[in-house]
Motif scaffolding. Structure first.
Motif, mmCIF file in Angstrom:
data_model
loop_
_atom_site.group_PDB
_atom_site.id
_atom_site.type_symbol
_atom_site.label_atom_id
_atom_site.label_comp_id
_atom_site.label_asym_id
_atom_site.label_seq_id
_atom_site.Cartn_x
_atom_site.Cartn_y
_atom_site.Cartn_z
ATOM 1 N N UNK A 42 -10.539 32.324 47.348
ATOM 2 C CA UNK A 42 -11.829 31.664 47.548
ATOM 3 C C UNK A 42 -12.928 32.396 46.787
ATOM 4 N N UNK A 43 -12.901 33.734 46.832
ATOM 5 C CA UNK A 43 -13.919 34.513 46.124
ATOM 6 C C UNK A 43 -13.760 34.387 44.617
ATOM 7 N N UNK A 44 -12.524 34.240 44.149
ATOM 8 C CA UNK A 44 -12.274 34.109 42.713
ATOM 9 C C UNK A 44 -12.720 32.761 42.174
ATOM 10 N N UNK A 45 -12.770 31.740 43.029
ATOM 11 C CA UNK A 45 -13.078 30.379 42.575
ATOM 12 C C UNK A 45 -14.584 30.091 42.643
ATOM 13 N N UNK A 46 -15.372 30.986 42.093
ATOM 14 C CA UNK A 46 -16.821 30.808 42.095
ATOM 15 C C UNK A 46 -17.222 29.495 41.441
ATOM 16 N N UNK A 47 -17.983 28.673 42.167
ATOM 17 C CA UNK A 47 -18.506 27.376 41.714
ATOM 18 C C UNK A 47 -17.424 26.328 41.493
ATOM 19 N N UNK A 48 -16.224 26.578 41.915
ATOM 20 C CA UNK A 48 -15.164 25.580 41.808
ATOM 21 C C UNK A 48 -14.921 24.938 43.166
ATOM 22 N N UNK A 49 -14.402 23.717 43.155
ATOM 23 C CA UNK A 49 -14.029 23.064 44.402
ATOM 24 C C UNK A 49 -12.860 23.806 45.045
ATOM 25 N N UNK A 50 -12.565 23.445 46.292
ATOM 26 C CA UNK A 50 -11.394 24.016 46.955
ATOM 27 C C UNK A 50 -10.158 23.745 46.110
ATOM 28 N N UNK A 51 -9.208 24.680 46.084
ATOM 29 C CA UNK A 51 -8.030 24.484 45.231
ATOM 30 C C UNK A 51 -7.248 23.241 45.596
ATOM 31 N N UNK A 52 -6.715 22.589 44.565
ATOM 32 C CA UNK A 52 -5.928 21.378 44.788
ATOM 33 C C UNK A 52 -4.629 21.691 45.503
ATOM 34 N N UNK A 53 -4.092 22.880 45.266
ATOM 35 C CA UNK A 53 -2.839 23.286 45.899
ATOM 36 C C UNK A 53 -2.968 24.716 46.414
ATOM 37 N N UNK A 54 -2.295 25.033 47.500
ATOM 38 C CA UNK A 54 -2.375 26.392 48.032
ATOM 39 C C UNK A 54 -1.583 27.358 47.160
ATOM 40 N N UNK A 55 -1.783 28.636 47.423
ATOM 41 C CA UNK A 55 -1.033 29.653 46.702
ATOM 42 C C UNK A 55 -1.916 30.828 46.363
ATOM 43 N N UNK A 56 -1.283 31.926 46.000
ATOM 44 C CA UNK A 56 -2.013 33.146 45.654
ATOM 45 C C UNK A 56 -2.674 33.007 44.291
ATOM 46 N N UNK A 57 -3.824 33.643 44.119
ATOM 47 C CA UNK A 57 -4.452 33.731 42.815
ATOM 48 C C UNK A 57 -3.503 34.426 41.838
ATOM 49 N N UNK A 58 -3.453 33.974 40.588
ATOM 50 C CA UNK A 58 -2.633 34.677 39.599
ATOM 51 C C UNK A 58 -3.039 36.139 39.407
ATOM 52 N N UNK A 59 -4.276 36.484 39.805
ATOM 53 C CA UNK A 59 -4.753 37.860 39.678
ATOM 54 C C UNK A 59 -4.482 38.713 40.908
ATOM 55 N N UNK A 60 -3.950 38.120 41.987
ATOM 56 C CA UNK A 60 -3.835 38.860 43.245
ATOM 57 C C UNK A 60 -2.902 40.076 43.186
ATOM 58 N N UNK A 61 -1.846 40.093 42.373
ATOM 59 C CA UNK A 61 -1.041 41.328 42.308
ATOM 60 C C UNK A 61 -1.877 42.561 41.972
ATOM 61 N N UNK A 62 -2.923 42.401 41.169
ATOM 62 C CA UNK A 62 -3.790 43.546 40.863
ATOM 63 C C UNK A 62 -4.475 44.065 42.116
ATOM 64 N N UNK A 63 -4.893 43.155 42.989
ATOM 65 C CA UNK A 63 -5.561 43.562 44.230
ATOM 66 C C UNK A 63 -4.625 44.410 45.078
ATOM 67 N N UNK A 64 -3.361 43.995 45.175
ATOM 68 C CA UNK A 64 -2.395 44.742 45.975
ATOM 69 C C UNK A 64 -2.133 46.125 45.400
ATOM 70 N N UNK A 65 -2.251 46.264 44.092
ATOM 71 C CA UNK A 65 -1.956 47.540 43.439
ATOM 72 C C UNK A 65 -3.177 48.437 43.302
ATOM 73 N N UNK A 66 -4.382 47.884 43.477
ATOM 74 C CA UNK A 66 -5.598 48.592 43.102
ATOM 75 C C UNK A 66 -5.794 49.903 43.855
ATOM 76 N N UNK A 67 -5.608 49.894 45.160
ATOM 77 C CA UNK A 67 -5.883 51.096 45.948
ATOM 78 C C UNK A 67 -4.977 52.246 45.519
ATOM 79 N N UNK A 68 -3.710 51.956 45.272
ATOM 80 C CA UNK A 68 -2.782 53.010 44.876
ATOM 81 C C UNK A 68 -3.085 53.497 43.462
ATOM 82 N N UNK A 69 -3.433 52.588 42.561
ATOM 83 C CA UNK A 69 -3.813 52.996 41.208
ATOM 84 C C UNK A 69 -5.062 53.867 41.240
ATOM 85 N N UNK A 70 -6.013 53.503 42.089
ATOM 86 C CA UNK A 70 -7.236 54.285 42.220
ATOM 87 C C UNK A 70 -6.925 55.684 42.747
#
Length: 296
Positions: A42-70
């Motif tokens: 939802x935060x990634x879809x700035x100014x876009x309508x609600x997604x047509x289909x559910x599912x994880x953002x293509x960028x979400x793997x980075x979020x899961x890895x970010x804390x450990x990389x940091x």
């Protein structure tokens, strides 16, 4: 999602950085959370309508890895008196299996190369997200970062060249006007867990050398991924199986942006850039698009 605690020795303990290029990677385990997946998309879809289909953002793997990389970078620079900060230079994300809520993942981050530059030390990090039950790879990431002012780590390895797929354009590029507000940037910070004050506080941003707060580079990449998902993957995020870009310049909230998308190779690749009136902010962007039904 809470920040996971590392479960193994740091990838670069300060004392070992000058002695060995083969220190063990950092590791942790986490569980994919349905609320976190939805909040981030939802935060990634700035100014876009609600997604047509559910599912994880293509960028979400980075979020899961970010804390450990940091954590890995923090450990590496703990004894370096010259270190002043991290500049995210480039990111690639390859998703092999769609993220599913409730899946336990083992996250591994490894520093695979370090190179001294005029402004500090350039790092290459390789991250793997694997299913804790089967051991199969769910996603893999390649990150390039500059540790400004850092000089303690001994150079080793050779950074891999950045990918830039797509050989034959299918159509002329299409451009879209975008603008991120401070509220958008704050929402992304909380959804991604990246609460670096340069994205939230003008004083902190000015101390770091910026005129004021700046948007997250990954917010720009995630927003581009959502646009190309809607326009070139029939709204199905799991069809975006790989994503990459280089971050060329910071963007202040409120700055008008131009997103350019161009399909290549019979729609299997989409190249993109994000630019302001001052120049390119995200360059050499690309995404792999799988055939319909391939990511289900």
């Amino acid at each position: 999602m809470t920040t996971p605690a590392p479960t193994a020795a740091p990838a670069f303990a300060p004392a070992a950085a000058s002695e060995s290029a083969s220190a063990p990677p950092t590791r942790t385990r986490l569980t994919v959370d349905a609320h976190a997946l939805a909040a981030y998309r939802a935060a990634a879809r700035t100014r876009l309508d609600a997604p047509a289909r559910p599912g994880a953002s293509p960028a979400h793997p980075f979020v899961l890895a970010h804390a450990l990389a940091q954590h890995t970078v923090t450990t590496l620079t703990a004894a370096d008196p010259g270190f002043t900060g991290v500049v995210h230079l480039a990111q690639e994300i390859h998703t092999h299996t769609p993220l599913r809520p409730g899946t336990d993942l083992d996250v591994t981050v490894e520093v695979t190369a370090a190179r001294r530059e005029n402004r500090g030390t350039r790092l290459a990090l390789t991250t793997r997200l694997s299913c804790a039950t089967t051991g199969t790879t769910v996603a893999s990431l390649a990150t390039a970062a500059l540790l400004t002012g850092a000089t303690a780590a001994t150079p080793f390895g050779t950074p891999a060249p950045a990918a830039h797929p797509g050989t034959t354009p299918d159509a002329e590029p299409a451009a879209y006007a975008l603008t991120l507000t401070r509220e958008d940037t704050a929402a992304y910070a909380h959804a991604s867990g990246d609460l670096n004050p340069i994205h939230l506080d003008d004083h902190a941003a000015r101390t770091a050398g910026f005129p004021g707060v700046i948007a997250h580079g990954m917010h720009l990449l995630a927003l581009a991924a959502e646009h190309l998902t809607d326009r070139h993957a029939a709204g199905e995020p799991s069809r975006v199986t790989a994503l990459g870009a280089r971050f060329a310049a910071p963007v202040a909230p409120g700055t008008p942006l131009r997103l350019t998308l161009q399909p290549y190779d019979r729609g299997t690749v989409v190249r993109f850039t994000l630019a302001t009136e001052a120049g390119t902010a995200v360059k050499a962007g690309w995404a792999h698009i799988a055939p319909a039904g391939a990511g289900e």
